[in-house]
Design an enzyme around this catalytic site. Structure first.
Site, short mmCIF file in Angstrom:
data_model
loop_
_atom_site.label_atom_id
_atom_site.label_comp_id
_atom_site.label_asym_id
_atom_site.label_seq_id
_atom_site.Cartn_x
_atom_site.Cartn_y
_atom_site.Cartn_z
N THR A 110 65.87 46.34 25.76
CA THR A 110 65.13 45.37 24.93
C THR A 110 65.84 45.28 23.57
O THR A 110 66.45 46.24 23.13
CB THR A 110 63.69 45.89 24.74
OG1 THR A 110 63.02 45.76 25.98
CG2 THR A 110 62.93 45.14 23.66
N ARG A 116 53.23 40.45 34.52
CA ARG A 116 53.00 41.55 33.57
C ARG A 116 53.63 41.19 32.20
O ARG A 116 54.75 40.70 32.12
CB ARG A 116 53.63 42.84 34.11
CG ARG A 116 53.53 44.05 33.15
CD ARG A 116 54.78 44.22 32.33
NE ARG A 116 54.76 45.46 31.55
CZ ARG A 116 55.67 45.75 30.62
NH1 ARG A 116 56.64 44.92 30.35
NH2 ARG A 116 55.60 46.88 29.95
N VAL A 117 52.89 41.41 31.14
CA VAL A 117 53.41 41.19 29.80
C VAL A 117 53.36 42.52 29.05
O VAL A 117 52.34 43.21 29.08
CB VAL A 117 52.56 40.12 29.06
CG1 VAL A 117 53.02 39.99 27.61
CG2 VAL A 117 52.66 38.78 29.77
N GLY A 118 54.46 42.87 28.42
CA GLY A 118 54.53 44.15 27.70
C GLY A 118 54.16 44.00 26.23
O GLY A 118 53.48 43.06 25.82
N ASP A 119 54.64 44.93 25.44
CA ASP A 119 54.30 44.97 24.01
C ASP A 119 55.14 44.00 23.18
O ASP A 119 54.73 43.59 22.09
CB ASP A 119 54.50 46.38 23.46
CG ASP A 119 55.95 46.84 23.61
OD1 ASP A 119 56.54 46.61 24.69
OD2 ASP A 119 56.49 47.41 22.65
N THR A 132 60.46 49.49 21.00
CA THR A 132 61.05 49.43 22.34
C THR A 132 60.62 50.66 23.12
O THR A 132 60.54 51.76 22.56
CB THR A 132 62.59 49.33 22.30
OG1 THR A 132 63.08 49.43 23.65
CG2 THR A 132 63.23 50.42 21.46
N GLY A 133 60.33 50.46 24.39
CA GLY A 133 59.91 51.59 25.22
C GLY A 133 58.86 51.15 26.21
O GLY A 133 58.75 49.96 26.52
N GLY A 143 56.00 49.71 27.27
CA GLY A 143 55.16 48.78 26.51
C GLY A 143 53.67 49.04 26.54
O GLY A 143 52.98 48.82 25.55
#
Ligand code: ASP
Length: 319
Positions: free
Chosen positions: A188, A216-219, A239-240, A242
């Protein structure tokens, strides 16, 4: 008289100092980073340095922090070396769905997009959402329709194709019974900057996590989790893994602890990343404060990162 002179001198030096400090820090994701060949490492370092120095030039010439972070992230999105834009990772149905967000700390202007697959630079679309709509987050087909109307470059989804990442999701699907139990979180990208006017901006862009469930949606597109910018306090790009960064509102939390607990940027950001490690949340973040201090804590083996400020030379590191 002497006291007055001292006060004037103090106020002038504070003003001049705060006006002059500026800088940029970028990341290219946190993760294990064990299989990187020397050649790949040097390509990554070169790209990170290009991104930092192009953004730094904007700041040095008196440009805005939002222009600087958009430029830095666009350069990384255009490179297949990172999990953002070209080269994004694949979901379990072998589609590249991208998320991005941007925030300007001056007026808390924020924009984000999620699950887009044909937008060449999701970060540019996120900025359009911030500046040209009354909304903060657009997703999927609606975001792509807005992109077309807003004059954002659209590409065929094959533009993002990455053979090695496609093989990776295929292998993962063979080996795991549950989605994203074992996923690849590398690559990312993000940037945070402080400009000469004291404005802080932050931006983050990603393909998410390999083998994620479709939709799916991350952070990364979540303001306060993946991205946060607040003038006078700090700017953060995460980053990581999420899901942890969403549940702990990591990006905003860094600034909250500075604001309400009076912590330094370094104390606030590293304590949060250590706390995440204790509960299994792997990752890292990059942050800058209103004086131009930089902090880049991570709890993984490595985090690709680079920076340059008016006081610190251009650098790029992985471990
Ligand atoms: N935070 C991103 C996500 O969960 C992935 C990453 O940073 O590598 O979508």
């Amino acid at each position: 008289m002497r006291t007055r002179l001292l006060i004037v001198f103090f106020l002038m030096s504070t003003f001049l100092n705060s006006e002059e400090n500026f800088g940029i820090v970028v990341h290219g994701g946190a993760g294990v980073m064990s299989g990187l060949s020397e050649e790949t490492r040097s390509q990554i370092n070169a790209k990170i340095k290009e991104s930092v120095s192009e953004a730094f030039l904007i700041l040095e010439n008196g440009g805005s922090s939002i222009d600087a972070v958009e430029k830095a992230v666009t350069i990384l999105e255009d490179s297949p070396l990172f999990n953002a834009g070209r080269g994004s990772v694949y979901s379990s149905d072998e589609v590249q769905e991208m998320d991005a967000s941007i925030m300007d700390g001056k007026k808390r202007l924020a924009g984000a997009v999620a699950s887009v697959s044909i937008v060449k630079n999701p970060i540019k679309l996120a900025r359009k959402v911030a500046e040209e709509t009354d909304h903060v987050l657009l997703v999927g087909d609606g975001a792509e329709a807005f992109a077309k109307n807003a004059g954002i470059e659209i590409v065929d989804s094959s533009y993002f194709y990455h053979e090695e990442r496609l093989q990776r999701v295929r292998n993962l699907k063979k080996n795991v019974s549950k989605f994203y139990k074992k996923s690849d979180k590398i690559g990312t990208v993000g940037a945070v900057a402080l400009d000469k006017m004291g404005n802080i901006s932050a931006a983050t862009s990603t393909g998410g996590m390999t083998n994620k469930l479709p939709g799916r949606v991350g952070d990364s597109p979540i303001i306060g989790s993946g991205t946060w910018a607040q003038n006078g306090v700090c700017g953060v790009s995460s980053t990581g893994h999420g899901e942890y960064f969403i549940k702990y509102q990591v990006a905003r939390e860094v600034c909250i602890r500075m604001e309400y607990l009076n912590q330094s940027l370094s104390k606030s950001s590293s304590s949060i990343i250590n706390e995440l490690a204790d509960i299994g949340g792997s990752g890292g973040l990059i942050a800058i404060d209103s004086k131009g201090n930089i902090s880049t804590p991570f709890n993984t083996k490595g985090m690709i990162r680079g920076s340059q400020t008016n006081k610190k030379e251009l650098s790029s590191e992985i471990y």
